[in-house]
Design a protein around this motif. Structure first.
Motif, PDB file in Angstrom:
ATOM      1  N   UNK A 140     -13.301  12.873  -8.768  1.00 10.52           N
ATOM      2  CA  UNK A 140     -13.323  11.853  -7.731  1.00 10.52           C
ATOM      3  C   UNK A 140     -12.687  10.551  -8.199  1.00 10.52           C
ATOM      4  N   UNK A 141     -12.313   9.743  -7.240  1.00 11.59           N
ATOM      5  CA  UNK A 141     -11.842   8.386  -7.496  1.00 11.59           C
ATOM      6  C   UNK A 141     -12.891   7.441  -6.921  1.00 11.59           C
ATOM      7  N   UNK A 142     -13.301   6.488  -7.696  1.00 10.19           N
ATOM      8  CA  UNK A 142     -14.307   5.529  -7.271  1.00 10.19           C
ATOM      9  C   UNK A 142     -13.686   4.137  -7.286  1.00 10.19           C
ATOM     10  N   UNK A 143     -13.735   3.456  -6.165  1.00  8.82           N
ATOM     11  CA  UNK A 143     -13.206   2.091  -6.075  1.00  8.82           C
ATOM     12  C   UNK A 143     -14.382   1.134  -5.966  1.00  8.82           C
ATOM     13  N   UNK A 163     -20.032  -1.978   9.377  1.00 12.17           N
ATOM     14  CA  UNK A 163     -19.562  -2.426  10.677  1.00 12.17           C
ATOM     15  C   UNK A 163     -18.191  -1.829  10.974  1.00 12.17           C
ATOM     16  N   UNK A 164     -17.892  -1.623  12.235  1.00 15.50           N
ATOM     17  CA  UNK A 164     -16.607  -1.023  12.597  1.00 15.50           C
ATOM     18  C   UNK A 164     -15.449  -1.983  12.414  1.00 15.50           C
ATOM     19  N   UNK A 165     -15.716  -3.288  12.300  1.00 12.43           N
ATOM     20  CA  UNK A 165     -14.619  -4.250  12.163  1.00 12.43           C
ATOM     21  C   UNK A 165     -14.382  -4.668  10.717  1.00 12.43           C
ATOM     22  N   UNK A 166     -14.930  -3.928   9.755  1.00 14.61           N
ATOM     23  CA  UNK A 166     -14.726  -4.332   8.364  1.00 14.61           C
ATOM     24  C   UNK A 166     -13.374  -3.832   7.853  1.00 14.61           C
ATOM     25  N   UNK A 167     -12.732  -4.558   6.938  1.00 14.24           N
ATOM     26  CA  UNK A 167     -11.411  -4.186   6.445  1.00 14.24           C
ATOM     27  C   UNK A 167     -11.367  -2.834   5.748  1.00 14.24           C
ATOM     28  N   UNK A 168     -12.412  -2.498   4.969  1.00 11.88           N
ATOM     29  CA  UNK A 168     -12.425  -1.218   4.288  1.00 11.88           C
ATOM     30  C   UNK A 168     -12.516  -0.080   5.296  1.00 11.88           C
ATOM     31  N   UNK A 169     -13.379  -0.238   6.271  1.00 17.87           N
ATOM     32  CA  UNK A 169     -13.505   0.781   7.314  1.00 17.87           C
ATOM     33  C   UNK A 169     -12.194   0.981   8.053  1.00 17.87           C
ATOM     34  N   UNK A 170     -11.499  -0.100   8.330  1.00 24.28           N
ATOM     35  CA  UNK A 170     -10.196  -0.014   8.998  1.00 24.28           C
ATOM     36  C   UNK A 170      -9.191   0.734   8.126  1.00 24.28           C
ATOM     37  N   UNK A 171      -9.175   0.453   6.836  1.00 24.15           N
ATOM     38  CA  UNK A 171      -8.253   1.128   5.918  1.00 24.15           C
ATOM     39  C   UNK A 171      -8.526   2.616   5.893  1.00 24.15           C
ATOM     40  N   UNK A 172      -9.787   2.998   5.869  1.00 26.02           N
ATOM     41  CA  UNK A 172     -10.157   4.418   5.840  1.00 26.02           C
ATOM     42  C   UNK A 172      -9.815   5.096   7.152  1.00 26.02           C
ATOM     43  N   UNK A 173     -10.073   4.420   8.271  1.00 28.51           N
ATOM     44  CA  UNK A 173      -9.766   5.012   9.561  1.00 28.51           C
ATOM     45  C   UNK A 173      -8.279   5.241   9.749  1.00 28.51           C
ATOM     46  N   UNK A 174      -7.455   4.342   9.215  1.00 31.85           N
ATOM     47  CA  UNK A 174      -6.012   4.494   9.318  1.00 31.85           C
ATOM     48  C   UNK A 174      -5.528   5.754   8.613  1.00 31.85           C
ATOM     49  N   UNK A 232      -9.792  -4.999  -2.343  1.00 32.24           N
ATOM     50  CA  UNK A 232     -10.324  -3.655  -2.155  1.00 32.24           C
ATOM     51  C   UNK A 232      -9.710  -2.834  -1.047  1.00 32.24           C
ATOM     52  N   UNK A 233      -9.634  -3.347   0.176  1.00 36.66           N
ATOM     53  CA  UNK A 233      -9.064  -2.527   1.248  1.00 36.66           C
ATOM     54  C   UNK A 233      -7.628  -2.079   0.960  1.00 36.66           C
ATOM     55  N   UNK A 234      -6.838  -2.962   0.386  1.00 36.11           N
ATOM     56  CA  UNK A 234      -5.468  -2.591   0.037  1.00 36.11           C
ATOM     57  C   UNK A 234      -5.431  -1.552  -1.068  1.00 36.11           C
ATOM     58  N   UNK A 269       0.807  -1.219   0.000  1.00 28.74           N
ATOM     59  CA  UNK A 269       0.000   0.000   0.000  1.00 28.74           C
ATOM     60  C   UNK A 269       0.843   1.274   0.000  1.00 28.74           C
ATOM     61  N   UNK A 270       2.134   1.150  -0.234  1.00 27.25           N
ATOM     62  CA  UNK A 270       3.000   2.327  -0.358  1.00 27.25           C
ATOM     63  C   UNK A 270       3.059   2.735  -1.827  1.00 27.25           C
ATOM     64  N   UNK A 271       2.553   3.925  -2.160  1.00 27.28           N
ATOM     65  CA  UNK A 271       2.507   4.328  -3.567  1.00 27.28           C
ATOM     66  C   UNK A 271       3.890   4.667  -4.115  1.00 27.28           C
ATOM     67  N   UNK A 272       4.124   4.248  -5.339  1.00 28.53           N
ATOM     68  CA  UNK A 272       5.360   4.621  -6.029  1.00 28.53           C
ATOM     69  C   UNK A 272       5.184   6.024  -6.605  1.00 28.53           C
ATOM     70  N   UNK A 273       6.300   6.642  -6.950  1.00 28.95           N
ATOM     71  CA  UNK A 273       6.262   8.019  -7.448  1.00 28.95           C
ATOM     72  C   UNK A 273       5.418   8.152  -8.716  1.00 28.95           C
TER      73      UNK A 273
END
Length: 83
Positions: free
Chosen positions: A28-31, A70-81, A39-41, A12-16
């Motif tokens: 906008x960007x739509x995933x 839900x608060x324990x979903x992977x996408x939600x965790x990615x966004x919260x980070x 998806x979360x990554x 998940x580290x973007x290259x230049x």
């Protein structure tokens, strides 16, 4: 790689080149499928890329998250980070 978390961190580290590309769009960007296996990554990568592009853009809203409210979903965790 010693752990899944380490792998996810590196992926998940973007290259230049991605950061440069993310400076170009005016909109906008739509995933689609953001709560799937990749998806979360992908969302995490996009958020980090947008932040690195320093365009002033920010995640404005997450629409249609009925299955991922839900608060324990992977996408939600990615966004919260990235918040």
């Amino acid at each position: 790689m010693r752990a899944v978390a380490e792998l996810e961190e590196r992926r998940s580290q973007p290259r230049e080149a991605l950061v440069a590309d993310l400076r170009k769009p005016d909109g906008d960007i739509l995933a689609l499928g953001a709560d799937g296996k990749l998806g979360p990554g992908l969302v995490r990568l996009a958020l980090r890329g947008v932040a690195a592009a320093e365009t002033g853009a920010y995640p404005a809203e997450i629409a249609g998250r009925t299955a991922t409210s839900k608060t324990d979903d992977p996408l939600g965790q990615a966004l919260e980070e990235q918040a």
